[in-house]
Design a protein around this motif. Structure first.
Motif, PDB file in Angstrom:
ATOM      1  N   MET A 210       0.832  -1.211   0.000  1.00 57.43           N
ATOM      2  CA  MET A 210       0.000   0.000   0.000  1.00 57.43           C
ATOM      3  C   MET A 210       0.864   1.256   0.000  1.00 57.43           C
ATOM      4  SD  MET A 210      -3.038  -1.388   2.521  1.00 57.43           S
ATOM      5  CE  MET A 210      -3.568   0.221   3.086  1.00 57.43           C
ATOM      6  N   LEU A 211       1.970   1.220   0.730  1.00 58.73           N
ATOM      7  CA  LEU A 211       2.894   2.356   0.726  1.00 58.73           C
ATOM      8  C   LEU A 211       3.617   2.466  -0.612  1.00 58.73           C
ATOM      9  CD1 LEU A 211       4.534   2.223   4.284  1.00 58.73           C
ATOM     10  CD2 LEU A 211       2.772   3.794   3.464  1.00 58.73           C
ATOM     11  N   ASN A 212       3.972   1.317  -1.206  1.00 55.87           N
ATOM     12  CA  ASN A 212       4.633   1.331  -2.515  1.00 55.87           C
ATOM     13  C   ASN A 212       3.751   1.989  -3.566  1.00 55.87           C
ATOM     14  OD1 ASN A 212       5.891  -2.038  -1.934  1.00 55.87           O
ATOM     15  ND2 ASN A 212       6.814  -0.073  -1.383  1.00 55.87           N
ATOM     16  N   VAL A 213       2.453   1.637  -3.538  1.00 51.02           N
ATOM     17  CA  VAL A 213       1.508   2.213  -4.494  1.00 51.02           C
ATOM     18  C   VAL A 213       1.336   3.715  -4.237  1.00 51.02           C
ATOM     19  CG1 VAL A 213      -0.922   2.242  -5.214  1.00 51.02           C
ATOM     20  CG2 VAL A 213       0.286   0.064  -4.943  1.00 51.02           C
ATOM     21  N   ALA A 214       1.208   4.083  -2.966  1.00 57.44           N
ATOM     22  CA  ALA A 214       1.062   5.504  -2.617  1.00 57.44           C
ATOM     23  C   ALA A 214       2.287   6.296  -3.071  1.00 57.44           C
ATOM     24  CB  ALA A 214       0.858   5.654  -1.113  1.00 57.44           C
ATOM     25  N   GLN A 215       3.460   5.699  -2.934  1.00 57.71           N
ATOM     26  CA  GLN A 215       4.699   6.359  -3.352  1.00 57.71           C
ATOM     27  C   GLN A 215       4.751   6.506  -4.871  1.00 57.71           C
ATOM     28  OE1 GLN A 215       8.247   4.317  -2.060  1.00 57.71           O
ATOM     29  NE2 GLN A 215       9.628   5.743  -3.079  1.00 57.71           N
ATOM     30  N   ASP A 216       4.465   5.424  -5.583  1.00 59.40           N
ATOM     31  CA  ASP A 216       4.551   5.435  -7.042  1.00 59.40           C
ATOM     32  C   ASP A 216       3.521   6.371  -7.671  1.00 59.40           C
ATOM     33  OD1 ASP A 216       5.567   4.023  -9.607  1.00 59.40           O
ATOM     34  OD2 ASP A 216       3.384   3.805  -9.742  1.00 59.40           O
ATOM     35  N   GLN A 217       2.306   6.349  -7.148  1.00 53.74           N
ATOM     36  CA  GLN A 217       1.220   7.156  -7.694  1.00 53.74           C
ATOM     37  C   GLN A 217       1.153   8.561  -7.092  1.00 53.74           C
ATOM     38  OE1 GLN A 217      -1.087   5.713 -10.144  1.00 53.74           O
ATOM     39  NE2 GLN A 217       0.673   4.332 -10.172  1.00 53.74           N
ATOM     40  N   LYS A 218       2.060   8.830  -6.156  1.00 49.45           N
ATOM     41  CA  LYS A 218       2.100  10.134  -5.465  1.00 49.45           C
ATOM     42  C   LYS A 218       0.731  10.504  -4.878  1.00 49.45           C
ATOM     43  CE  LYS A 218       6.043  12.009  -8.007  1.00 49.45           C
ATOM     44  NZ  LYS A 218       6.945  11.708  -6.868  1.00 49.45           N
ATOM     45  N   LEU A 219       0.152   9.525  -4.203  1.00 49.70           N
ATOM     46  CA  LEU A 219      -1.198   9.709  -3.662  1.00 49.70           C
ATOM     47  C   LEU A 219      -1.208  10.628  -2.444  1.00 49.70           C
ATOM     48  CD1 LEU A 219      -2.589   6.066  -3.977  1.00 49.70           C
ATOM     49  CD2 LEU A 219      -2.821   7.984  -5.563  1.00 49.70           C
ATOM     50  N   ILE A 220      -0.152  10.591  -1.648  1.00 50.28           N
ATOM     51  CA  ILE A 220      -0.098  11.474  -0.477  1.00 50.28           C
ATOM     52  C   ILE A 220      -0.041  12.925  -0.936  1.00 50.28           C
ATOM     53  CG2 ILE A 220       1.162  12.061   1.629  1.00 50.28           C
ATOM     54  CD1 ILE A 220       2.325   9.186   1.537  1.00 50.28           C
ATOM     55  N   GLU A 221       0.812  13.184  -1.914  1.00 48.18           N
ATOM     56  CA  GLU A 221       0.917  14.527  -2.466  1.00 48.18           C
ATOM     57  C   GLU A 221      -0.412  14.982  -3.067  1.00 48.18           C
ATOM     58  OE1 GLU A 221       5.060  12.639  -3.008  1.00 48.18           O
ATOM     59  OE2 GLU A 221       2.967  12.010  -2.946  1.00 48.18           O
ATOM     60  N   LYS A 222      -1.092  14.066  -3.746  1.00 43.03           N
ATOM     61  CA  LYS A 222      -2.368  14.374  -4.390  1.00 43.03           C
ATOM     62  C   LYS A 222      -3.412  14.816  -3.367  1.00 43.03           C
ATOM     63  CE  LYS A 222      -6.257  11.803  -6.328  1.00 43.03           C
ATOM     64  NZ  LYS A 222      -6.717  10.473  -6.810  1.00 43.03           N
ATOM     65  N   HIS A 223      -3.571  14.018  -2.298  1.00 41.37           N
ATOM     66  CA  HIS A 223      -4.586  14.350  -1.291  1.00 41.37           C
ATOM     67  C   HIS A 223      -4.180  15.563  -0.457  1.00 41.37           C
ATOM     68  CE1 HIS A 223      -7.435  11.028  -1.833  1.00 41.37           C
ATOM     69  NE2 HIS A 223      -6.383  10.301  -2.178  1.00 41.37           N
ATOM     70  N   ALA A 224      -2.891  15.750  -0.256  1.00 41.20           N
ATOM     71  CA  ALA A 224      -2.429  16.933   0.473  1.00 41.20           C
ATOM     72  C   ALA A 224      -2.705  18.200  -0.340  1.00 41.20           C
ATOM     73  CB  ALA A 224      -0.946  16.806   0.784  1.00 41.20           C
ATOM     74  N   LYS A 225      -2.441  18.109  -1.636  1.00 37.79           N
ATOM     75  CA  LYS A 225      -2.680  19.272  -2.508  1.00 37.79           C
ATOM     76  C   LYS A 225      -4.152  19.657  -2.502  1.00 37.79           C
ATOM     77  CE  LYS A 225      -1.753  21.027  -7.156  1.00 37.79           C
ATOM     78  NZ  LYS A 225      -1.182  20.712  -8.505  1.00 37.79           N
ATOM     79  N   ALA A 226      -5.037  18.665  -2.467  1.00 43.32           N
ATOM     80  CA  ALA A 226      -6.471  18.929  -2.425  1.00 43.32           C
ATOM     81  C   ALA A 226      -6.860  19.654  -1.144  1.00 43.32           C
ATOM     82  CB  ALA A 226      -7.245  17.629  -2.544  1.00 43.32           C
ATOM     83  N   ALA A 227      -6.030  19.477  -0.103  1.00 41.86           N
ATOM     84  CA  ALA A 227      -6.281  20.144   1.183  1.00 41.86           C
ATOM     85  C   ALA A 227      -5.505  21.453   1.300  1.00 41.86           C
ATOM     86  CB  ALA A 227      -5.912  19.213   2.333  1.00 41.86           C
ATOM     87  N   GLY A 228      -4.829  21.836   0.213  1.00 39.46           N
ATOM     88  CA  GLY A 228      -4.092  23.088   0.224  1.00 39.46           C
ATOM     89  C   GLY A 228      -2.695  22.993   0.800  1.00 39.46           C
ATOM     90  N   VAL A 229      -2.120  21.790   0.812  1.00 40.15           N
ATOM     91  CA  VAL A 229      -0.795  21.581   1.395  1.00 40.15           C
ATOM     92  C   VAL A 229       0.168  21.053   0.336  1.00 40.15           C
ATOM     93  CG1 VAL A 229       0.533  20.272   3.098  1.00 40.15           C
ATOM     94  CG2 VAL A 229      -1.730  21.129   3.693  1.00 40.15           C
TER      95      VAL A 229
END
Length: 341
Positions: free
Chosen positions: A47-66
């Motif tokens: 799950m972390l590998n996928v989040a890293q590859d797809q940049k999912l943390i960055e995606k959801h953070a950007k949606a929150a203005g971060v």
């Protein structure tokens, strides 16, 4: 002091105070968005590998203005992960339920470390290449059991629970003297090759499957699911109360990214397998990897499951001093963890 001088002095103090306040705001804004995540070596961290590859943390953070700055740190063993978290070198730890419970107990009333999410349910196998070892009762002084961390890792705790059931609580640590700390890749290589002092390895996917496929003498002695009474979240993520409180948007973005990663894996096992091979650099047969991901016993989810049995055992034998009433004591009060146990 003359009135005009007093006015200038007061105004200067006000400007300085305002500047400091603005600087503090800037520093706070910069702090929000930074997340350093510790992970270890295996498919349990998919799950972390996928989040890293797809940049999912960055995606959801950007949606929150971060503007998120995400860093992944590779460590081996719960003890090393816990040390990194307490020293401030990482923000979110990835390790077994055992290390989480140890740190929750040690930091209660201080850093207040608690669980963030599960990385899914995986059966962990105790594999031996010694034909004489059919059950844990067959281990002798000649055997050595490889674990990520002796007495701390979830594998070690599950082995202790199995020992307590066989020999009683007073002998829960009976097999600790046969156990050695060894990273999963090294332990798997020893089991497959044979001829070393390592005759058993309590590991996790994909190493346990590689061992069973790579050595005709390798066989399963026990499964964590058998010991824990069913599917369970062996590996989890956890953080300090301070990090969660000071980075609410980043924290929520991280959890949202995990949820999306879990859904992605369930819907795209082939793509998830390719991501694992690319991100981890692991040398594993792709078909074997897909077999693990598609295993009905493997479930990718953020809600913890069946962790309390181990927590109650650890308190009963004195491995932790504080008695958790439920999993909600050692997991943060979030929507997904409220559904867990």
């Amino acid at each position: 002091m003359p009135e005009n001088h007093r006015f200038k002095f007061t105004r200067r103090l006000t400007l300085i105070a305002t500047g400091l306040a603005l600087a503090g705001t800037t520093l706070s804004a910069q702090a929000e968005g930074r997340v350093r995540i510790a992970q270890q070596f295996d498919i349990v961290y998919l799950m972390l590998n996928v989040a890293q590859d797809q940049k999912l943390i960055e995606k959801h953070a950007k949606a929150a203005g971060v503007d998120a700055k995400v860093e992944f740190v590779q460590l081996s063993g719960g003890a090393a992960v816990n040390d990194a978290l307490l020293s401030g070198n990482i923000d979110i730890a990835g390790a077994g339920v055992g290390p989480l419970l140890t740190l929750w107990d040690r930091t209660r009333g201080k850093q207040n470390v608690r669980g963030v999410a599960s990385l899914g349910n995986f059966p962990y196998y105790l594999v031996s290449n010694n034909p004489a070892v059919k059950t844990i009762a067959d281990f002798t002084e000649k055997d050595r059991i490889a674990l990520p961390a002796v007495g701390v890792s979830v594998q070690s705790r599950v082995l202790q629970l199995a020992s307590a059931r066989l020999w009683g609580d007073k002998d829960f640590a009976r097999l600790d003297k046969f156990s050695v700390a060894l990273p999963h890749p090294d332990a798997a290589a020893a089991i497959i090759k044979g001829g070393t002092e390592i005759t058993a390895h309590f590991g996790n996917p994909p190493f346990q499957e590689q061992e069973l496929a790579g050595n005709p003498n390798a066989h399963t002695v026990l499964s964590s699911y058998d010991v824990l009474g069913g599917p369970s979240s062996a590996t989890v993520l956890y953080a300090t109360e301070k990090y969660r409180a000071e980075n609410p948007k980043t924290y929520k973005a991280f959890v949202a990214a995990l949820d999306e990663a879990a859904q992605f894996i369930a819907a795209n096992p082939e793509k998830a397998a390719d991501i694992y091979l690319k991100v981890s650099g692991a040398k594993i047969d792709r078909e074997l990897l897909l077999k693990i991901i598609k295993n009905p016993q493997v479930q990718f989810k953020t809600a913890p499951q069946n962790t309390y049995r181990l927590a109650a055992f650890m308190h009963r034998v004195g491995a932790i001093k504080n008695h958790p009433a439920s999993a909600r004591d050692y997991f943060f009060d979030d929507a997904h963890s409220a559904r867990g146990d």
